[in-house]
Design an enzyme around this catalytic site. Structure first.
Site, mmCIF file in Angstrom:
data_model
loop_
_atom_site.group_PDB
_atom_site.id
_atom_site.type_symbol
_atom_site.label_atom_id
_atom_site.label_comp_id
_atom_site.label_asym_id
_atom_site.label_seq_id
_atom_site.Cartn_x
_atom_site.Cartn_y
_atom_site.Cartn_z
ATOM 1 N N HIS A 142 0.829 -1.204 0.000
ATOM 2 C CA HIS A 142 0.000 0.000 0.000
ATOM 3 C C HIS A 142 0.868 1.261 0.000
ATOM 4 O O HIS A 142 0.648 2.182 -0.796
ATOM 5 C CB HIS A 142 -0.928 0.009 1.220
ATOM 6 C CG HIS A 142 -1.699 1.286 1.400
ATOM 7 N ND1 HIS A 142 -2.665 1.696 0.513
ATOM 8 C CD2 HIS A 142 -1.612 2.260 2.344
ATOM 9 C CE1 HIS A 142 -3.157 2.866 0.914
ATOM 10 N NE2 HIS A 142 -2.544 3.223 2.017
ATOM 11 N N GLU A 208 -10.924 2.124 2.927
ATOM 12 C CA GLU A 208 -9.621 1.526 3.198
ATOM 13 C C GLU A 208 -9.888 0.200 3.898
ATOM 14 O O GLU A 208 -10.498 0.167 4.971
ATOM 15 C CB GLU A 208 -8.756 2.438 4.080
ATOM 16 C CG GLU A 208 -8.282 3.668 3.327
ATOM 17 C CD GLU A 208 -7.244 4.483 4.083
ATOM 18 O OE1 GLU A 208 -7.232 4.435 5.339
ATOM 19 O OE2 GLU A 208 -6.450 5.163 3.420
ATOM 20 N N ASP A 242 -11.698 2.339 7.019
ATOM 21 C CA ASP A 242 -11.285 3.703 7.357
ATOM 22 C C ASP A 242 -11.597 4.615 6.162
ATOM 23 O O ASP A 242 -10.737 4.922 5.351
ATOM 24 C CB ASP A 242 -9.786 3.684 7.666
ATOM 25 C CG ASP A 242 -9.326 4.942 8.361
ATOM 26 O OD1 ASP A 242 -10.176 5.663 8.921
ATOM 27 O OD2 ASP A 242 -8.110 5.201 8.337
ATOM 28 N N TYR A 253 -3.049 17.581 3.855
ATOM 29 C CA TYR A 253 -2.210 16.686 4.669
ATOM 30 C C TYR A 253 -0.784 17.174 4.884
ATOM 31 O O TYR A 253 -0.077 16.629 5.741
ATOM 32 C CB TYR A 253 -2.239 15.258 4.128
ATOM 33 C CG TYR A 253 -1.237 14.940 3.040
ATOM 34 C CD1 TYR A 253 -1.453 15.368 1.728
ATOM 35 C CD2 TYR A 253 -0.089 14.208 3.323
ATOM 36 C CE1 TYR A 253 -0.548 15.062 0.735
ATOM 37 C CE2 TYR A 253 0.817 13.907 2.324
ATOM 38 C CZ TYR A 253 0.592 14.336 1.034
ATOM 39 O OH TYR A 253 1.490 14.042 0.062
ATOM 40 N N THR A 358 -4.305 0.527 5.376
ATOM 41 C CA THR A 358 -4.835 -0.240 4.248
ATOM 42 C C THR A 358 -3.965 -1.457 3.971
ATOM 43 O O THR A 358 -2.739 -1.349 3.925
ATOM 44 C CB THR A 358 -4.870 0.658 3.001
ATOM 45 O OG1 THR A 358 -5.603 1.833 3.331
ATOM 46 C CG2 THR A 358 -5.517 -0.051 1.835
HETATM 47 MN MN MN Z 1 -6.397 4.313 7.388
#
Ligand code: MN
Length: 426
Positions: A142, A208, A242, A253, A358
Site C-alpha cells: 500500500h 480503506e 477507514d 495533509y 490499508t
Molecule cells: Mn487508514
C-alpha cells in the site's frame, strides 16, 4: 492457561450453519441491545446471540472472579481491563456451556429463553468505548502504491518507512458499528489554476480495507512494552473500513498529516474476535530488510492468515467483489506496532484501537482501496451491473468480510458494512 475453547473437535448443541464465521471455536465478544431494550455484553455461536449478562446472573460463570455487573455494561472496556487470564477463563467456560454433551443450559428451557436471541432480535452496538484510535501505515504494498501515485515510483517509500511502523493519531468519536450509514463529507480541496481552493462534497470518496486491534490497559505512562510481551495486551481484532476523502486529504495533509479527509467516519465489524481464537492461524510475516532496530525485532510467527474481501453494492443492486487481500501481507506486525507505539513511554489503555492501515497485497486485485484499484481513477472498475467505479458513489454500500480457514475450522469476523448517503446541501 490452555486455550481449550479452540479445540477443533468440539461440537455445540446450538445450530451452526455450514460455512458460518462463528463456530463454537470462535466465541467473539460484542455489545448488543436485546428485544427488551436491555444493553448487554454478549457472544455469538452460529446465528444465535448469547446474553452473557444473563448467563452470569444465572450462575453459569461461578468460580471465575468477575464483578456482578461485568457483562451488564454498554462497553467491553472493563472486561478487557480484567486481563488475558480472565478472557481465557470466560471464553473456555462459554465453550463448555455450549458443548454438545453439556445438559445444564441445553436442557433448561426457561434459562435458554432468557439467554438466547435470534440475530433479528438484537441490535449490535459499538463493542468498546474507544478512548484513543491510532492508524498505522503498515502494508508495504500500500505504501509503495501510494508513494508511486503521489510522488515518484522510483522512490515510492520514504526513507523512514522500512525502519518505523508509521502511524498517526486518529479520531475515535466518529468510529461507528457496521450498518451505520455514512454521510459523504463536504470539505476544502486544492485550488485549480488561478482560483482559490474549492469547497463541496468530496468527489473522491474511498474505502480503506483494514483490520484494527483492541488493547487492554498495557503500561504506565513512561514505561515501554517489550515486543515479546505485546501479545498479552491485545484483546482481539475487528474489520475496519477507514473511509477516506482523497481530494480533501490531498489538499490538507501537508505538513501535519491526515485530518478532515479521514476523521468523518470509520466503520468496524461489531464482534471482536479474540487473538486467542486466531492462534492456529499464525504465520510468518514478510522478510524485513533492513533488519529493524532491536526493540522491533521478533522471532516466530507474528502475522495472521486472515482472508479479506471488499465488495461494492449499488443501491438496490447486486454486490460486486472488488478486492481480495490478506492480513498476512502486513510488513509491520501488530506486535511491532504496539512495541513502537509505547517505546517512548506513551501509555495504552483498555479499549484503545489500532488500525493496521490499508492492507494491500502484491497483485492489482488485492489492493485495499479504490485509489489503488482504479490507479487514481485512471482504470475504473466495472461492476456486475455494467456501471464503472473509480471511487464510491452515493447509494453504494461497501461490504468487508474476513475469515481464517483450515481443513478443521473456520473463524470469521462477519461483515463490516456502510451505505454512502449524499452530502448535506451546502
Ligand atoms: Mn487508514
Amino acid at each position: 492457561m490452555p486455550l481449550s475453547a479452540n479445540d477443533p473437535s468440539k461440537k455445540t448443541w446450538l445450530n451452526v450453519p455450514a460455512g458460518s464465521d462463528f463456530p463454537i471455536q470462535n466465541i467473539p465478544f460484542g455489545v448488543f441491545l436485546t428485544r427488551d431494550d436491555v444493553i448487554t455484553i454478549g457472544t455469538r455461536i452460529g446465528d444465535t446471540a448469547i446474553d452473557l449478562g444473563a448467563l452470569h446472573q444465572l450462575g453459569y460463570f461461578d468460580g471465575i472472579e468477575l464483578t456482578d455487573d461485568i457483562f451488564l455494561q454498554d462497553s467491553l472496556n472493563d472486561f478487557i481491563a480484567d486481563g488475558r487470564k480472565t478472557w481465557r477463563l470466560v471464553r473456555n467456560r462459554i465453550s463448555d456451556i455450549f458443548l454438545e454433551s453439556n445438559p445444564a443450559l441445553r436442557d433448561h428451557s426457561a434459562h435458554k429463553k432468557t439467554v438466547l436471541f435470534g440475530l433479528d432480535e438484537i441490535e449490535m452496538q459499538l463493542p468498546v468505548d474507544v478512548g484513543d484510535y491510532t492508524d498505522f501505515y503498515a502494508s508495504k504494498e500500500h505504501a509503495t502504491n501510494v508513494g508511486s501515485l503521489f510522488r515518484d515510483p522510483e522512490h515510492a517509500l520514504l526513507p523512514n518507512w522500512l525502519h518505523i511502523p508509521i502511524g498517526y493519531h486518529g479520531r475515535s468519536s466518529s468510529i461507528v458499528p457496521s450498518g451505520t450509514p455514512i454521510r459523504r463529507p463536504n470539505g476544502q480541496v486544492a485550488p485549480k489554476e488561478g482560483n482559490g481552493p474549492g469547497f463541496g462534497p468530496t468527489k473522491l470518496l474511498d474505502f480503506e480495507l483494514e483490520m484494527a486491534f483492541i488493547t487492554t490497559a498495557a503500561n504506565d505512562l513512561g514505561k515501554p512494552i517489550p515486543i515479546e510481551e505485546t501479545a498479552e495486551y491485545i484483546f482481539g481484532l475487528v474489520l475496519f473500513n477507514d473511509w477516506s476523502a482523497r481530494d480533501i486529504q490531498g489538499w490538507e495533509y501537508v505538513p501535519l498529516g491526515p485530518f478532515l479527509g479521514k476523521n468523518f467516519a470509520s466503520t468496524i465489524s461489531p464482534w471482536i474476535v479474540t487473538l486467542d481464537a486466531l492462534n492456529s492461524f499464525r504465520v510468518s510475516g514478510p522478510k524485513q530488510d533492513p533488519t529493524p532496530l532491536p526493540y522491533l525485532q521478533q522471532e516466530g510467527a507474528h502475522n495472521y492468515d486472515i482472508h479479506l474481501q471488499a465488495s461494492i453494492k449499488p443501491h438496490g443492486g447486486e454486490e460486486s467483489l472488488v478486492c481480495h487481500s490478506n492480513f498476512k501481507y502486513m510488513y509491520w506486525s501488530m506486535a511491532q506496532q504496539l512495541a513502537h507505539h509505547t517505546v517512548n513511554g506513551c501509555n495504552v489503555r483498555s479499549g484503545d484501537m489500532m488500525g493496521s492501515g490499508t492492507i494491500s497485497g502484491p497483485t492489482p486485485d488485492s489492493y485495499g482501496s479504490m485509489l489503488e484499484l482504479s490507479w487514481k481513477g485512471q482504470r475504473p472498475l466495472t461492476l456486475s451491473d455494467g456501471t464503472k467505479r473509480a471511487f464510491i458513489n452515493d447509494g453504494d454500500t461497501v461490504i468487508m468480510r474476513g475469515y481464517c480457514e483450515n481443513d478443521q475450522v473456520r473463524i470469521g469476523f462477519g461483515e463490516c458494512t456502510g451505505e454512502v448517503l449524499p452530502a448535506r446541501p451546502l
